[in-house]
Scaffold this motif. Structure first.
Motif, PDB file in Angstrom:
ATOM      1  N   LEU A   1      50.019  15.611  26.790  1.00 19.75           N
ATOM      2  CA  LEU A   1      49.393  16.267  25.745  1.00 19.75           C
ATOM      3  C   LEU A   1      49.710  16.576  25.252  1.00 19.75           C
ATOM      4  O   LEU A   1      49.598  15.355  24.079  1.00 19.75           O
ATOM      5  CB  LEU A   1      48.129  17.171  26.008  1.00 19.75           C
ATOM      6  N   LEU A   2      51.138  17.613  24.751  1.00 22.83           N
ATOM      7  CA  LEU A   2      51.698  17.684  24.082  1.00 22.83           C
ATOM      8  C   LEU A   2      53.061  16.994  23.581  1.00 22.83           C
ATOM      9  O   LEU A   2      53.584  17.265  22.945  1.00 22.83           O
ATOM     10  CB  LEU A   2      52.334  19.071  23.703  1.00 22.83           C
ATOM     11  N   GLY A   3      53.412  15.758  24.474  1.00 20.97           N
ATOM     12  CA  GLY A   3      54.717  15.548  24.499  1.00 20.97           C
ATOM     13  C   GLY A   3      55.972  16.288  24.704  1.00 20.97           C
ATOM     14  O   GLY A   3      56.568  15.134  23.801  1.00 20.97           O
ATOM     15  N   SER A   4      55.932  17.135  25.541  1.00 17.00           N
ATOM     16  CA  SER A   4      57.462  17.080  25.594  1.00 17.00           C
ATOM     17  C   SER A   4      56.979  18.944  26.296  1.00 17.00           C
ATOM     18  O   SER A   4      55.900  19.525  26.358  1.00 17.00           O
ATOM     19  CB  SER A   4      58.266  18.624  24.463  1.00 17.00           C
ATOM     20  N   PRO A   5      58.107  19.227  27.310  1.00 20.22           N
ATOM     21  CA  PRO A   5      58.318  20.505  28.023  1.00 20.22           C
ATOM     22  C   PRO A   5      57.919  21.493  26.280  1.00 20.22           C
ATOM     23  O   PRO A   5      57.839  21.386  25.877  1.00 20.22           O
ATOM     24  CB  PRO A   5      60.543  20.406  28.799  1.00 20.22           C
ATOM     25  N   PRO A   6      57.603  22.666  27.290  1.00 14.74           N
ATOM     26  CA  PRO A   6      57.716  24.046  26.446  1.00 14.74           C
ATOM     27  C   PRO A   6      58.304  24.086  25.913  1.00 14.74           C
ATOM     28  O   PRO A   6      60.080  23.890  26.078  1.00 14.74           O
ATOM     29  CB  PRO A   6      57.287  24.937  27.756  1.00 14.74           C
ATOM     30  N   THR A   7      58.102  24.340  24.675  1.00 14.21           N
ATOM     31  CA  THR A   7      59.621  25.572  23.854  1.00 14.21           C
ATOM     32  C   THR A   7      60.521  26.335  24.741  1.00 14.21           C
ATOM     33  O   THR A   7      61.625  26.489  24.840  1.00 14.21           O
ATOM     34  CB  THR A   7      58.867  26.191  22.688  1.00 14.21           C
ATOM     35  N   PHE A   8      59.241  27.518  25.155  1.00 12.98           N
ATOM     36  CA  PHE A   8      60.248  28.003  26.333  1.00 12.98           C
ATOM     37  C   PHE A   8      59.015  28.725  27.594  1.00 12.98           C
ATOM     38  O   PHE A   8      57.350  28.529  26.797  1.00 12.98           O
ATOM     39  CB  PHE A   8      60.597  29.401  25.354  1.00 12.98           C
ATOM     40  N   ILE A   9      59.723  29.544  28.349  1.00 17.97           N
ATOM     41  CA  ILE A   9      58.904  30.067  29.202  1.00 17.97           C
ATOM     42  C   ILE A   9      59.142  31.895  29.052  1.00 17.97           C
ATOM     43  O   ILE A   9      59.627  32.029  29.495  1.00 17.97           O
ATOM     44  CB  ILE A   9      59.486  29.770  30.967  1.00 17.97           C
ATOM     45  N   ALA A  10      57.833  32.137  28.711  1.00 17.80           N
ATOM     46  CA  ALA A  10      57.593  33.691  28.341  1.00 17.80           C
ATOM     47  C   ALA A  10      57.518  34.327  29.508  1.00 17.80           C
ATOM     48  O   ALA A  10      58.262  35.390  29.551  1.00 17.80           O
ATOM     49  CB  ALA A  10      56.376  33.651  27.945  1.00 17.80           C
ATOM     50  N   SER A  11      56.598  33.805  31.102  1.00 22.31           N
ATOM     51  CA  SER A  11      56.929  34.650  31.947  1.00 22.31           C
ATOM     52  C   SER A  11      56.474  33.385  33.271  1.00 22.31           C
ATOM     53  O   SER A  11      56.400  32.009  33.229  1.00 22.31           O
ATOM     54  CB  SER A  11      56.126  35.632  32.503  1.00 22.31           C
ATOM     55  N   ASN A  12      56.779  34.034  34.136  1.00 16.66           N
ATOM     56  CA  ASN A  12      56.369  33.414  35.445  1.00 16.66           C
ATOM     57  C   ASN A  12      55.437  32.633  35.680  1.00 16.66           C
ATOM     58  O   ASN A  12      54.948  31.707  36.349  1.00 16.66           O
ATOM     59  CB  ASN A  12      56.497  33.384  36.604  1.00 16.66           C
ATOM     60  N   THR A  13      54.632  32.799  34.401  1.00 18.56           N
ATOM     61  CA  THR A  13      53.053  32.320  34.270  1.00 18.56           C
ATOM     62  C   THR A  13      52.777  32.404  33.183  1.00 18.56           C
ATOM     63  O   THR A  13      51.464  32.112  33.298  1.00 18.56           O
ATOM     64  CB  THR A  13      52.089  33.655  34.987  1.00 18.56           C
ATOM     65  N   GLU A  14      53.220  32.195  32.047  1.00 17.59           N
ATOM     66  CA  GLU A  14      53.241  31.846  30.835  1.00 17.59           C
ATOM     67  C   GLU A  14      54.313  30.557  30.539  1.00 17.59           C
ATOM     68  O   GLU A  14      55.285  31.173  30.480  1.00 17.59           O
ATOM     69  CB  GLU A  14      52.719  32.946  29.969  1.00 17.59           C
ATOM     70  N   ALA A  15      53.114  29.975  29.891  1.00 20.18           N
ATOM     71  CA  ALA A  15      54.499  29.208  28.577  1.00 20.18           C
ATOM     72  C   ALA A  15      53.917  28.588  27.199  1.00 20.18           C
ATOM     73  O   ALA A  15      52.999  28.908  27.276  1.00 20.18           O
ATOM     74  CB  ALA A  15      53.794  27.554  29.865  1.00 20.18           C
ATOM     75  N   VAL A  16      55.168  28.573  26.430  1.00 18.73           N
ATOM     76  CA  VAL A  16      54.737  28.048  24.915  1.00 18.73           C
ATOM     77  C   VAL A  16      55.468  27.284  24.821  1.00 18.73           C
ATOM     78  O   VAL A  16      56.585  27.151  24.661  1.00 18.73           O
ATOM     79  CB  VAL A  16      55.331  29.749  24.540  1.00 18.73           C
ATOM     80  N   TRP A  17      54.525  26.255  23.745  1.00 15.16           N
ATOM     81  CA  TRP A  17      54.311  25.249  22.898  1.00 15.16           C
ATOM     82  C   TRP A  17      54.268  25.577  21.650  1.00 15.16           C
ATOM     83  O   TRP A  17      53.962  26.130  21.125  1.00 15.16           O
ATOM     84  CB  TRP A  17      54.078  24.174  23.033  1.00 15.16           C
ATOM     85  N   GLU A  18      55.619  25.875  20.419  1.00 14.89           N
ATOM     86  CA  GLU A  18      55.333  25.709  19.108  1.00 14.89           C
ATOM     87  C   GLU A  18      55.093  25.090  18.296  1.00 14.89           C
ATOM     88  O   GLU A  18      56.042  23.201  18.424  1.00 14.89           O
ATOM     89  CB  GLU A  18      57.407  26.383  18.883  1.00 14.89           C
ATOM     90  N   LEU A  19      54.178  24.731  17.726  1.00  5.15           N
ATOM     91  CA  LEU A  19      53.382  23.572  17.158  1.00  5.15           C
ATOM     92  C   LEU A  19      53.365  23.285  16.023  1.00  5.15           C
ATOM     93  O   LEU A  19      54.660  22.389  15.485  1.00  5.15           O
ATOM     94  CB  LEU A  19      52.545  23.585  16.789  1.00  5.15           C
TER      95      LEU A  19
END
Length: 119
Positions: free
Chosen positions: A24-42
């Protein structure tokens, strides 16, 4: 006044959701916050994240407004995802709505296209 946004999307299956949001967002996450959380900086200080939270999944409602609406929707389609709903409001603003595997609603909104703008 500064403005930061950190909008969460609870998911049942983190691995499945991670793959879907990358498309959907066109890229891997900006960073992985934990083993259960991924973050995309828009945009600077404006992020969305997915988090493994069984029992809470399927209730998120987010709309992201973009300047390049037509291009963005076409790029998402090229990655194999189609909106579940298209809308054009009375003021000409357009919205394409997607639903992730858990039913969370993620919309993209955009200004009226040139051929729909009032003269």
């Amino acid at each position: 006044m500064g403005l930061d946004l950190y909008a969460g999307i609870p998911v049942n299956d983190y691995t499945v959701a991670l793959q879907w949001y990358e498309r959907l967002l066109g890229s891997p996450p900006t960073f992985i916050a934990s083993n259960t959380e991924a973050v995309w900086e828009l945009a600077e200080h404006r992020s969305v994240f997915i988090e493994h939270r069984p029992g809470h999944a399927g209730h998120a409602l987010h709309t992201i407004f973009v300047d390049d609406f037509d291009t963005r929707i076409a790029q998402i389609a090229d990655r194999g995802l189609e909106p579940t709903k298209h809308e054009t409001y009375s003021n000409g603003v357009r919205k394409a709505t997607y639903h992730d595997p858990d039913g969370n609603e993620i919309g993209f909104g955009g200004a009226p296209s040139d051929h729909n703008r009032p003269a």
